[in-house]
Write a protein that holds these residues in place. Structure first.
Motif, PDB file in Angstrom:
ATOM      1  N   MET A   1       0.901  -1.199  -0.126  1.00 46.93           N
ATOM      2  CA  MET A   1       0.066  -0.028   0.148  1.00 46.93           C
ATOM      3  C   MET A   1       0.918   1.257   0.057  1.00 46.93           C
ATOM      4  N   ASN A   2       0.712   2.191  -0.903  1.00 44.53           N
ATOM      5  CA  ASN A   2       1.368   3.335  -1.104  1.00 44.53           C
ATOM      6  C   ASN A   2       0.680   4.633  -0.566  1.00 44.53           C
ATOM      7  N   THR A   3       0.847   4.667   0.871  1.00 47.72           N
ATOM      8  CA  THR A   3       0.068   5.668   1.549  1.00 47.72           C
ATOM      9  C   THR A   3       0.247   7.315   0.764  1.00 47.72           C
ATOM     10  N   VAL A   4       1.538   7.606   0.595  1.00 49.68           N
ATOM     11  CA  VAL A   4       1.686   8.959  -0.008  1.00 49.68           C
ATOM     12  C   VAL A   4       0.853   9.191  -1.337  1.00 49.68           C
ATOM     13  N   ALA A   5       0.831   7.947  -2.317  1.00 48.99           N
ATOM     14  CA  ALA A   5       0.151   8.087  -3.353  1.00 48.99           C
ATOM     15  C   ALA A   5      -1.267   8.139  -3.236  1.00 48.99           C
ATOM     16  N   HIS A   6      -1.767   7.367  -2.288  1.00 48.77           N
ATOM     17  CA  HIS A   6      -3.077   7.443  -2.062  1.00 48.77           C
ATOM     18  C   HIS A   6      -3.588   8.885  -1.426  1.00 48.77           C
ATOM     19  N   LEU A   7      -2.964   9.545  -0.566  1.00 53.99           N
ATOM     20  CA  LEU A   7      -3.358  10.763  -0.061  1.00 53.99           C
ATOM     21  C   LEU A   7      -3.103  11.769  -1.236  1.00 53.99           C
ATOM     22  N   MET A   8      -2.165  11.769  -1.865  1.00 54.96           N
ATOM     23  CA  MET A   8      -2.149  12.490  -3.028  1.00 54.96           C
ATOM     24  C   MET A   8      -3.419  12.548  -4.059  1.00 54.96           C
ATOM     25  N   ALA A   9      -3.589  11.386  -4.417  1.00 51.16           N
ATOM     26  CA  ALA A   9      -4.948  11.190  -4.990  1.00 51.16           C
ATOM     27  C   ALA A   9      -6.135  11.510  -4.613  1.00 51.16           C
TER      28      ALA A   9
ATOM     29  N   LEU B   1      -6.406  14.112  -2.669  1.00 54.25           N
ATOM     30  CA  LEU B   1      -6.076  15.385  -2.485  1.00 54.25           C
ATOM     31  C   LEU B   1      -6.286  16.141  -4.001  1.00 54.25           C
ATOM     32  N   GLY B   2      -6.255  15.422  -4.946  1.00 56.17           N
ATOM     33  CA  GLY B   2      -6.088  15.871  -6.298  1.00 56.17           C
ATOM     34  C   GLY B   2      -4.715  16.152  -6.653  1.00 56.17           C
ATOM     35  N   LEU B   3      -3.745  15.819  -6.129  1.00 53.84           N
ATOM     36  CA  LEU B   3      -2.431  16.344  -6.266  1.00 53.84           C
ATOM     37  C   LEU B   3      -1.726  15.348  -7.194  1.00 53.84           C
ATOM     38  N   ALA B   4      -0.628  15.607  -8.060  1.00 50.20           N
ATOM     39  CA  ALA B   4      -0.059  14.750  -9.072  1.00 50.20           C
ATOM     40  C   ALA B   4       1.641  15.351  -8.651  1.00 50.20           C
ATOM     41  N   GLY B   5       2.289  14.121  -8.874  1.00 47.46           N
ATOM     42  CA  GLY B   5       3.901  14.348  -8.861  1.00 47.46           C
ATOM     43  C   GLY B   5       4.229  15.246  -9.911  1.00 47.46           C
ATOM     44  N   ARG B   6       5.280  16.132  -9.729  1.00 50.04           N
ATOM     45  CA  ARG B   6       5.882  16.976 -10.988  1.00 50.04           C
ATOM     46  C   ARG B   6       6.913  15.876 -11.840  1.00 50.04           C
ATOM     47  N   LYS B   7       6.762  15.918 -13.030  1.00 42.02           N
ATOM     48  CA  LYS B   7       7.787  15.056 -13.748  1.00 42.02           C
ATOM     49  C   LYS B   7       9.077  16.116 -13.879  1.00 42.02           C
ATOM     50  N   VAL B   8      10.137  15.271 -13.591  1.00 44.56           N
ATOM     51  CA  VAL B   8      11.459  16.019 -13.650  1.00 44.56           C
ATOM     52  C   VAL B   8      11.958  15.591 -15.012  1.00 44.56           C
ATOM     53  N   ARG B   9      12.281  16.978 -15.612  1.00 48.10           N
ATOM     54  CA  ARG B   9      12.978  16.727 -17.023  1.00 48.10           C
ATOM     55  C   ARG B   9      14.484  16.388 -16.802  1.00 48.10           C
ATOM     56  N   ARG B  10      14.679  15.429 -17.801  1.00 51.26           N
ATOM     57  CA  ARG B  10      16.092  15.108 -17.716  1.00 51.26           C
ATOM     58  C   ARG B  10      16.937  16.319 -18.350  1.00 51.26           C
ATOM     59  N   ARG B  11      18.100  16.490 -17.685  1.00 54.26           N
ATOM     60  CA  ARG B  11      18.949  17.599 -18.063  1.00 54.26           C
ATOM     61  C   ARG B  11      19.905  16.959 -18.975  1.00 54.26           C
ATOM     62  N   ARG B  12      20.399  18.100 -19.618  1.00 53.08           N
ATOM     63  CA  ARG B  12      21.367  17.748 -20.817  1.00 53.08           C
ATOM     64  C   ARG B  12      22.682  18.501 -20.489  1.00 53.08           C
ATOM     65  N   GLY B  13      23.739  17.643 -20.705  1.00 51.78           N
ATOM     66  CA  GLY B  13      24.925  18.154 -20.160  1.00 51.78           C
ATOM     67  C   GLY B  13      25.111  19.505 -21.169  1.00 51.78           C
TER      68      GLY B  13
END
Length: 115
Positions: A1-9, A11-23
């Protein structure tokens, strides 16, 4: 059970996608700089070998670049400079600060700075 994901869902929150950095380093037409320390990052006396680095810092107002110079014996920060451009002027500014910290001047020979 993923508590953080459940609570975020709930509250209607979504994780931020981290863009891949280019060198920042790109292969170019110029040959690589000579390795004067031969990958030996130790020193027997102060001011014998200095080492530098540049890094990109992302802020709310845009990108900043930080150039640093350290003494490899003490690992002490001798000079630093920040700017909005990733260029040689930033490196020279950090070398000038390092030289001033040690009470000397930077002499530029061609594309190589020697203290």
């Amino acid at each position: 059970m993923n508590t953080v994901a459940h609570l975020m869902a709930e509250l209607g929150l979504a994780g931020r996608k981290v863009r891949r950095r280019r060198g920042l380093t790109r292969p170019g037409k110029r040959p690589a700089a000579p390795d004067f320390v031969r990958r030996d990052f130790t020193a027997d006396a102060p001011d014998q070998v200095w080492c530098g680095d540049m890094t990109e810092i992302i802020t709310g107002e845009g990108k900043l670049y930080l150039a640093t110079v350290i003494d490899l014996l003490s690992r002490r920060l001798l000079g630093h400079a920040m700017g909005t451009r990733h260029d040689a002027e930033l490196v020279v500014a950090s070398l000038n600060m390092a030289a001033a910290t040690r009470g000397g001047d930077v002499k530029v020979v061609g594309r190589l700075s020697i203290v």
